[in-house]
Design a protein around this motif. Structure first.
Motif, mmCIF file in Angstrom:
data_model
loop_
_atom_site.group_PDB
_atom_site.id
_atom_site.type_symbol
_atom_site.label_atom_id
_atom_site.label_comp_id
_atom_site.label_asym_id
_atom_site.label_seq_id
_atom_site.Cartn_x
_atom_site.Cartn_y
_atom_site.Cartn_z
ATOM 1 N N HIS A 170 159.388 109.935 129.063
ATOM 2 C CA HIS A 170 158.105 109.399 129.534
ATOM 3 C C HIS A 170 157.536 108.642 128.348
ATOM 4 N N TRP A 193 158.218 105.741 133.065
ATOM 5 C CA TRP A 193 159.081 106.888 133.325
ATOM 6 C C TRP A 193 160.502 106.371 133.525
ATOM 7 N N PHE A 222 159.480 116.267 132.520
ATOM 8 C CA PHE A 222 158.230 116.020 131.809
ATOM 9 C C PHE A 222 157.634 117.346 131.373
ATOM 10 N N ASP A 245 158.989 115.281 137.136
ATOM 11 C CA ASP A 245 158.611 113.937 136.694
ATOM 12 C C ASP A 245 157.108 113.932 136.448
#
Length: 438
Positions: A170, A193, A222, A245
């Motif tokens: 990220h 991302w 993440f 994510d």
């Protein structure tokens, strides 16, 4: 005299506006070079030596008087140790030495491990500005894996002998950041991302600053918060709160919050990683639902052993008995459901890593408890011998918000302090306990 009445610093989700008080050239320059960073100290509160600090994730910290809570000094880490951004979660060793993770982007994108030796206490009348960072130094630097981007980070892991930097895909895109004001973007709009990239784990020897050559990788995920890490049998065991994510960040937009939209997608999950650091290759039983990879052709180990611990989804802002067990093998995790739906909705939890037992405290659907703060019993002999402090916000107009006191062992309420409904209590992200010195 200029009065803007609008944001002058770009925040995580809020854009800033050009300063009409500046000349045209200065305004143009400040839009291209992100030098004016926010000093909004919403990130965390912690103590270094005998000084209390409130922080964001930039180079600015505020030293605060622990008695009056008045701001005393604004500290600029860029001037002290050439750090442009710093983690909101430094670690403190038992001897008082602190470590933090920072980065710089003026002379190449690099991550830095900062060591902050403890400063001896002095009399209040002898104090002359902040002292905690007087002997701070960078013990190692690691180049970003990307030329124009660097990994976003909020925390990192520490053990008795190692520090672990997690480089997740990220990314803060510095090209987007440079023109963010011109295009009207907040920080979140300058992030990319890249799920096809691997998550990398860098292991640094704490006392030498040497970065281990072994490369550890995992599929993209993440993370905001590490729970704890420790060493066992020539390996680092690291627990953290992972998301599939970063899409969950969109849940916190003002538009969605005002509309009461908060779905259950992309919940946080407690996940464990094991990184071999000794000469012996880690042997893992595959029937435990984990996987192991060893790349012999590159003459280096790319080994990572991971599993999702059997705890329900939704637990965040983890707390442990930090004073006694940070960086050491431990058993108990405390956390909150925050605004999540599901099992931990409107609740805080105690989770036993050994027995996988859950204990829940919940007041009701109108009460939102924040992060738990563990205060150990001064004579404690067991890990969960202490109390937990928690600010719980009641969203009903005429009902008081609370500070709840829980027994850390039984996870039952033993007291509470109510705040008058006339006083607005904001939801607390992170908290910090300071012992009364009088």
């Amino acid at each position: 005299m200029c009065t803007l009445k609008r944001p002058v610093f770009t925040e995580f989700g809020t854009r800033s506006y050009p300063d009409p008080c500046k000349k045209l050239f200065s305004r143009f320059l400040s839009q291209l070079i992100p030098g004016d960073m926010t000093d909004n100290a919403i990130g965390n509160v912690f103590t270094l030596s005998d000084e209390l600090y409130c922080v964001s994730e930039t180079c600015y910290l505020w030293r605060v008087d622990p008695e009056t809570l008045k701001t005393a000094d604004k500290v600029n880490l860029e001037k002290l140790i050439s750090i442009n951004l710093a983690s909101a979660h430094p670690h403190v060793d038992p001897d008082g030495t602190s470590y933090n993770l920072g980065c710089s982007f003026h002379k190449g994108l690099r991550y830095h491990i900062v060591k902050i030796p403890p400063q001896p206490p002095i009399k209040e009348e002898e104090a002359n500005g902040p002292r905690a960072f007087l002997k701070a130094s960078v013990i190692t630097s690691i180049s970003s894996s990307w030329k124009t981007c660097f990994s976003y980070y909020h925390s990192f892991a520490i053990t008795e002998n190692y520090l672990v930097l997690l480089e997740q895909p990220h990314l803060v895109n510095t090209l987007k950041l440079a023109v963010s004001v011109v295009k009207g973007h907040a920080l979140i709009d300058c992030m990319d991302w890249t799920p096809k990239e691997k998550t990398k784990f860098y292991v640094i020897e704490k006392f030498t600053g040497k970065v281990k050559k072994t490369t550890y990788k995992a599929e993209a995920f993440f993370v905001f918060h590490h729970v704890n890490a420790y060493e066992e049998d020539d390996q680092i065991v690291m627990d953290l709160i992972a998301y599939e994510d970063p899409s969950f960040l969109q849940k916190y937009s003002l538009e969605k919050l005002r509309a009461g939209i908060f779905d259950e997608s992309c919940p946080p999950q407690l996940r464990r990683f094991v990184l071999p650091v000794g000469k012996q290759i880690l042997k893992v039983l595959l029937n435990e639902g984990v996987w192991l990879r060893h790349n012999k052709w590159k003459q280096r180990c790319e080994i990572q052993y991971s599993l999702s611990l059997p705890v329900s989804l939704g637990l965040e802002m983890p707390t442990i008995n930090y004073k006694m067990y940070n960086g050491r093998q431990y058993r108990y995790i405390y956390g909150t459901g925050a605004f999540a739906k599901g099992y931990y909705e409107n609740a805080v939890c105690k989770y036993d890593l050994k027995t996988h037992e859950h204990k829940i405290w919940r007041e009701g659907e109108n009460m939102y408890p924040g992060e738990l703060t563990f205060v150990p019993n001064p004579d404690a002999k067991e890990e969960d011998d202490g109390i937990l402090l928690c600010v719980a916000v009641d969203i009903r107009p005429d009902f008081p918000s609370l500070m709840v006191v829980l027994d850390a062992k039984t996870f039952t309420e033993i007291g509470r302090a109510e705040v008058s409904p006339d006083i607005t209590v904001r939801y607390s992200v992170h908290s910090h306990f300071i012992k009364n010195q009088n």
